[in-house]
Design a protein around this motif. Structure first.
Motif, mmCIF file in Angstrom:
data_model
loop_
_atom_site.group_PDB
_atom_site.id
_atom_site.type_symbol
_atom_site.label_atom_id
_atom_site.label_comp_id
_atom_site.label_asym_id
_atom_site.label_seq_id
_atom_site.Cartn_x
_atom_site.Cartn_y
_atom_site.Cartn_z
ATOM 1 N N UNK A 55 0.828 -1.301 -0.155
ATOM 2 C CA UNK A 55 -0.037 0.023 -0.033
ATOM 3 C C UNK A 55 0.774 1.270 0.050
ATOM 4 N N UNK A 56 2.120 1.214 -0.463
ATOM 5 C CA UNK A 56 2.802 2.454 -0.899
ATOM 6 C C UNK A 56 3.276 2.844 -2.206
ATOM 7 N N UNK A 57 2.688 1.924 -3.101
ATOM 8 C CA UNK A 57 2.789 2.058 -4.393
ATOM 9 C C UNK A 57 1.404 1.818 -5.328
ATOM 10 N N UNK A 58 1.234 2.639 -6.180
ATOM 11 C CA UNK A 58 0.021 2.643 -6.790
ATOM 12 C C UNK A 58 0.172 3.073 -8.397
ATOM 13 N N UNK A 59 -0.523 2.553 -9.365
ATOM 14 C CA UNK A 59 -0.536 3.097 -10.679
ATOM 15 C C UNK A 59 -1.191 4.483 -10.785
ATOM 16 N N UNK A 60 -0.755 5.169 -11.700
ATOM 17 C CA UNK A 60 -1.491 6.529 -12.058
ATOM 18 C C UNK A 60 -2.006 6.425 -13.477
ATOM 19 N N UNK A 61 -3.052 7.153 -14.018
ATOM 20 C CA UNK A 61 -3.642 6.957 -15.288
ATOM 21 C C UNK A 61 -3.771 8.457 -15.961
ATOM 22 N N UNK A 62 -3.757 8.130 -17.360
ATOM 23 C CA UNK A 62 -3.839 9.417 -18.236
ATOM 24 C C UNK A 62 -5.411 9.656 -18.023
ATOM 25 N N UNK A 63 -6.012 10.794 -18.695
ATOM 26 C CA UNK A 63 -7.203 11.035 -18.890
ATOM 27 C C UNK A 63 -7.655 10.668 -19.889
ATOM 28 N N UNK A 64 -8.924 10.303 -20.062
ATOM 29 C CA UNK A 64 -9.569 9.506 -21.126
ATOM 30 C C UNK A 64 -10.995 10.286 -21.263
ATOM 31 N N UNK B 83 -3.885 10.823 -12.857
ATOM 32 C CA UNK B 83 -5.098 10.410 -12.176
ATOM 33 C C UNK B 83 -4.804 9.372 -11.299
ATOM 34 N N UNK B 84 -5.281 9.467 -9.819
ATOM 35 C CA UNK B 84 -4.639 8.437 -9.104
ATOM 36 C C UNK B 84 -5.497 7.114 -9.076
ATOM 37 N N UNK B 85 -5.402 6.252 -8.122
ATOM 38 C CA UNK B 85 -5.912 4.998 -8.320
ATOM 39 C C UNK B 85 -6.503 4.592 -6.757
ATOM 40 N N UNK B 86 -7.434 3.963 -6.899
ATOM 41 C CA UNK B 86 -8.215 3.255 -5.724
ATOM 42 C C UNK B 86 -8.006 1.614 -5.772
ATOM 43 N N UNK B 87 -7.362 0.969 -4.762
ATOM 44 C CA UNK B 87 -6.934 -0.261 -4.771
ATOM 45 C C UNK B 87 -5.828 -0.354 -5.938
ATOM 46 N N UNK B 88 -5.646 -1.489 -6.404
ATOM 47 C CA UNK B 88 -4.830 -2.070 -7.025
ATOM 48 C C UNK B 88 -4.763 -1.392 -8.507
ATOM 49 N N UNK B 89 -5.867 -1.415 -9.171
ATOM 50 C CA UNK B 89 -5.643 -0.967 -10.793
ATOM 51 C C UNK B 89 -6.982 -0.334 -11.019
ATOM 52 N N UNK B 90 -7.698 0.460 -9.892
ATOM 53 C CA UNK B 90 -8.930 1.028 -10.398
ATOM 54 C C UNK B 90 -8.727 2.560 -10.225
ATOM 55 N N UNK B 91 -9.175 3.199 -11.345
ATOM 56 C CA UNK B 91 -8.775 4.683 -11.552
ATOM 57 C C UNK B 91 -9.786 5.346 -10.761
#
Length: 224
Positions: free
Chosen positions: A107-116, A201-209
């Protein structure tokens, strides 16, 4: 003459292939953000970009698409490091040689996402920063960015110094239109100014935008 032409042609093709391989190595492998401890006991979130050649970059204001990699490594070397993945764990070695481990399970590492285009940002996002200078002197900076709809925004900033007996604040606000493409956000202010900043954009959980957290210019903004 035919042999010379054929040799030159082969060298040209080979050069093109090697150039493409070099370009592939500098492609973005992925965007992430990590949780970092901050004074006094708070947690801050810092975005990073991992490149295919094993480099990583601590995201700053400049959009990655416009970042001069060679110049950046010379002028802001402290933002660069090396990464490798072992199982689910990411090992990051900073410019000073220190290595830290990060993974989703910790819980110290999360994916980040581009805008869609399917996403819609509405509401006010806030970034608070500051520092304690001792002797009861505290500096605070509050930045609020409100997305009114899919094109319009307002931006207000409050900053000042607080002491035990008094405080002094400076306030200012702006508005205009914005546009987001992938990992770049462009602001056009009503007074004619324009600026481009990095975006994720941040994430909620492992891989949820999760649009409750945005990274703008390398800073985390949280929805109110």
């Amino acid at each position: 003459m035919k042999r010379i032409c054929l040799l030159l042609c082969c060298l040209t093709v080979a050069g093109t292939v090697f150039s493409q391989k070099d370009a592939d190595k500098t492609k973005v492998e992925g965007w992430y953000f990590r949780a970092v401890g901050a004074y006094p006991g708070a947690i801050s979130f810092k975005p990073l970009v991992l490149f295919g050649n094993g480099d990583y970059y601590k995201v700053n204001t400049t959009p990655i698409a416009e970042l001069d990699l060679i110049s950046s490594k010379e002028k802001e070397a402290e933002r660069w490091g090396r990464w490798k993945k072992t199982g689910e764990r990411y090992m990051l070695t900073a410019n000073d040689g220190k290595t830290n481990a990060y993974d989703l399970n910790a819980k110290n590492w999360f994916p980040a996402f581009p805008f869609e285009e399917s996403l819609s940002l509405r509401g006010t996002y806030e970034k608070i920063s500051g520092g304690d200078f001792g002797n009861g002197l505290l500096a605070l900076f509050d930045s609020e960015l409100t997305f009114l709809d899919d094109t319009r925004f307002t931006h207000s900033e409050n900053n000042g110094i607080l002491t035990a007996g008094s405080d002094a604040w400076k306030n200012n606000s702006d508005s205009g239109t914005y546009k987001i493409e992938g990992h770049t956000i462009s602001f056009r202010y009503n007074d004619g100014r324009t600026t481009k900043l990095s975006f994720a954009i941040g994430a909620q959980g492992d891989n949820v935008i999760d649009t409750d957290m945005l990274f703008i210019g390398g800073k985390a903004y949280i929805i109110e």
